[in-house]
Design a protein around this motif. Sequence first.
Motif, mmCIF file in Angstrom:
data_model
loop_
_atom_site.group_PDB
_atom_site.id
_atom_site.type_symbol
_atom_site.label_atom_id
_atom_site.label_comp_id
_atom_site.label_asym_id
_atom_site.label_seq_id
_atom_site.Cartn_x
_atom_site.Cartn_y
_atom_site.Cartn_z
ATOM 1 N N PRO A 1 2.389 -69.304 1.337
ATOM 2 C CA PRO A 1 3.013 -70.627 1.533
ATOM 3 C C PRO A 1 3.906 -70.990 0.352
ATOM 4 C CG PRO A 1 0.687 -70.857 0.974
ATOM 5 C CD PRO A 1 0.918 -69.394 1.230
ATOM 6 N N ASP A 2 4.923 -71.776 0.630
ATOM 7 C CA ASP A 2 5.857 -72.222 -0.402
ATOM 8 C C ASP A 2 5.249 -73.418 -1.114
ATOM 9 O OD1 ASP A 2 7.963 -72.828 -2.013
ATOM 10 O OD2 ASP A 2 9.316 -73.480 -0.416
ATOM 11 N N ALA A 3 4.721 -73.186 -2.307
ATOM 12 C CA ALA A 3 4.040 -74.254 -3.034
ATOM 13 C C ALA A 3 5.002 -75.354 -3.459
ATOM 14 C CB ALA A 3 3.322 -73.675 -4.255
ATOM 15 N N LEU A 4 6.258 -75.016 -3.722
ATOM 16 C CA LEU A 4 7.205 -76.015 -4.207
ATOM 17 C C LEU A 4 7.750 -76.898 -3.089
ATOM 18 C CD1 LEU A 4 7.011 -74.201 -6.721
ATOM 19 C CD2 LEU A 4 9.448 -74.614 -7.102
ATOM 20 N N SER A 5 7.287 -76.669 -1.856
ATOM 21 C CA SER A 5 7.740 -77.515 -0.759
ATOM 22 C C SER A 5 6.967 -78.831 -0.697
ATOM 23 C CB SER A 5 7.589 -76.777 0.574
ATOM 24 O OG SER A 5 6.218 -76.476 0.824
ATOM 25 N N VAL A 6 5.901 -78.968 -1.488
ATOM 26 C CA VAL A 6 5.093 -80.187 -1.508
ATOM 27 C C VAL A 6 5.049 -80.738 -2.924
ATOM 28 C CG1 VAL A 6 3.674 -79.432 0.441
ATOM 29 C CG2 VAL A 6 2.963 -78.884 -1.888
ATOM 30 N N ARG A 7 4.629 -81.965 -3.048
ATOM 31 C CA ARG A 7 4.483 -82.616 -4.349
ATOM 32 C C ARG A 7 3.176 -82.195 -5.008
ATOM 33 N NH1 ARG A 7 6.949 -87.301 -6.241
ATOM 34 N NH2 ARG A 7 5.938 -88.244 -8.074
ATOM 35 N N CYS A 8 3.234 -81.901 -6.306
ATOM 36 C CA CYS A 8 2.025 -81.505 -7.021
ATOM 37 C C CYS A 8 1.213 -82.748 -7.379
ATOM 38 C CB CYS A 8 2.394 -80.728 -8.287
ATOM 39 S SG CYS A 8 0.939 -80.141 -9.211
ATOM 40 N N GLN A 9 -0.056 -82.759 -6.974
ATOM 41 C CA GLN A 9 -0.907 -83.903 -7.256
ATOM 42 C C GLN A 9 -1.475 -83.869 -8.676
ATOM 43 O OE1 GLN A 9 -3.843 -83.767 -4.129
ATOM 44 N NE2 GLN A 9 -2.409 -84.512 -2.551
ATOM 45 N N TRP A 10 -1.256 -82.765 -9.389
ATOM 46 C CA TRP A 10 -1.780 -82.651 -10.748
ATOM 47 C C TRP A 10 -0.759 -83.119 -11.795
ATOM 48 C CZ3 TRP A 10 -6.260 -81.992 -13.171
ATOM 49 C CH2 TRP A 10 -6.242 -81.630 -14.519
ATOM 50 N N CYS A 11 0.479 -82.596 -11.682
ATOM 51 C CA CYS A 11 1.496 -82.954 -12.679
ATOM 52 C C CYS A 11 2.595 -83.843 -12.109
ATOM 53 C CB CYS A 11 2.112 -81.694 -13.289
ATOM 54 S SG CYS A 11 3.021 -80.665 -12.096
ATOM 55 N N ASP A 12 2.468 -84.241 -10.822
ATOM 56 C CA ASP A 12 3.437 -85.115 -10.155
ATOM 57 C C ASP A 12 4.829 -84.497 -10.057
ATOM 58 O OD1 ASP A 12 1.595 -87.107 -9.666
ATOM 59 O OD2 ASP A 12 1.972 -88.132 -11.560
ATOM 60 N N ALA A 13 4.926 -83.177 -10.040
ATOM 61 C CA ALA A 13 6.226 -82.522 -9.841
ATOM 62 C C ALA A 13 6.698 -82.772 -8.416
ATOM 63 C CB ALA A 13 6.127 -81.033 -10.128
ATOM 64 N N ARG A 14 7.939 -83.182 -8.264
ATOM 65 C CA ARG A 14 8.483 -83.469 -6.946
ATOM 66 C C ARG A 14 8.760 -82.181 -6.172
ATOM 67 N NH1 ARG A 14 13.413 -87.345 -8.440
ATOM 68 N NH2 ARG A 14 13.693 -85.645 -9.941
ATOM 69 N N PRO A 15 8.865 -82.263 -4.843
ATOM 70 C CA PRO A 15 9.177 -81.050 -4.068
ATOM 71 C C PRO A 15 10.469 -80.394 -4.548
ATOM 72 C CG PRO A 15 8.476 -82.817 -2.615
ATOM 73 C CD PRO A 15 8.602 -83.423 -3.968
#
Length: 237
Positions: A175-189
Motif C-alpha cells: 500500500p502507498d503509505a504517503l497517500s494518507v495522513r500520518c497520525q504520529w507526525c501529522d505529515a500530510r498526504p
Amino acid sequence: MDRREIAALLAIIGRLDPRTIRTDPGEARDQIAQWHVLLGDVPTVTPHGWDASVAARQHIRTSPYQILPADIARPWESYRRDRLARHSDPTPSADPDDQAAWTAELIGTRRAVAAGTAQPAQARAITSGRDGIDPRLKARLRQIGSCIPPAARAALAPYRPARAAREAAIAQGQPDALSVRCQWCDARPGEPCRRRRIGPDDGVRGTVPRATPHPGRLDLAAQQTEPIEQVQQSAMA
C-alpha cells in the motif's frame, strides 16, 4: 497582395473615393506598382478577421484625407501585434532533443498566427489538469510511461530516499503509505514522515524527513486499501 489583388483593391477604393482614380494608363500602372511595393506582404483577406477592403473603407469613412498605402499597412501591423500578444506558445510536438525541429515548429506556429492563418493559442488554466494536454504529447507520454526516464529516476534515488522507498513499495504491491495522513507526525498526504530531534532538556529541537514512513501510517494505508480490493473482487465475482 499581388498586382491583380492590388488592382482590385484600388478599384474598390476608387468607387468609394474618386480622388484615387487614375484615368491615364501610365499613371494607373505606376499607382499599382507603388502600392504593390508597399503592400506586397499584406494579404487581401485572412481566415480570421482581416480584410484589406474593410480597412480601406474604415479609413475613407472616418478620415477626410485621401487614402495612402500606409492607411492599409498600419491596421495590418496592429492586427499582427494583437494576435501575437494573445498567443502563448504551445509545447511543440517535436522531440525536444531535436533542436532544429523544435525551433522550426515553434517559429512556424508563430508565423501562422501572425499571418492570420491560425488562431492564437490561449494559455490553459492550471485547473485544466491532464485533460488539457495536447493529444500528441499525451500519446507520447503513454508510450514513455513517465515524464522522468528510468535512468534519471535511478540516478535521483539517492537524493530522494523517501520517494524512492515509496516507489519501490508500490512496485512490490504494498500500500502507498504517503497517500494518507500520518497520525504520529501529522505529515500530510504526499509528504514524507518526519523524525523529531530531541535535545538534552527533552525538548524538540527540530524534525528531519524519514526515508521510510512510520509503521502506523503503513497500517492505516493498508486498512484503506483493503476495502477497495474487496469491492474490486466482489465486482469481478
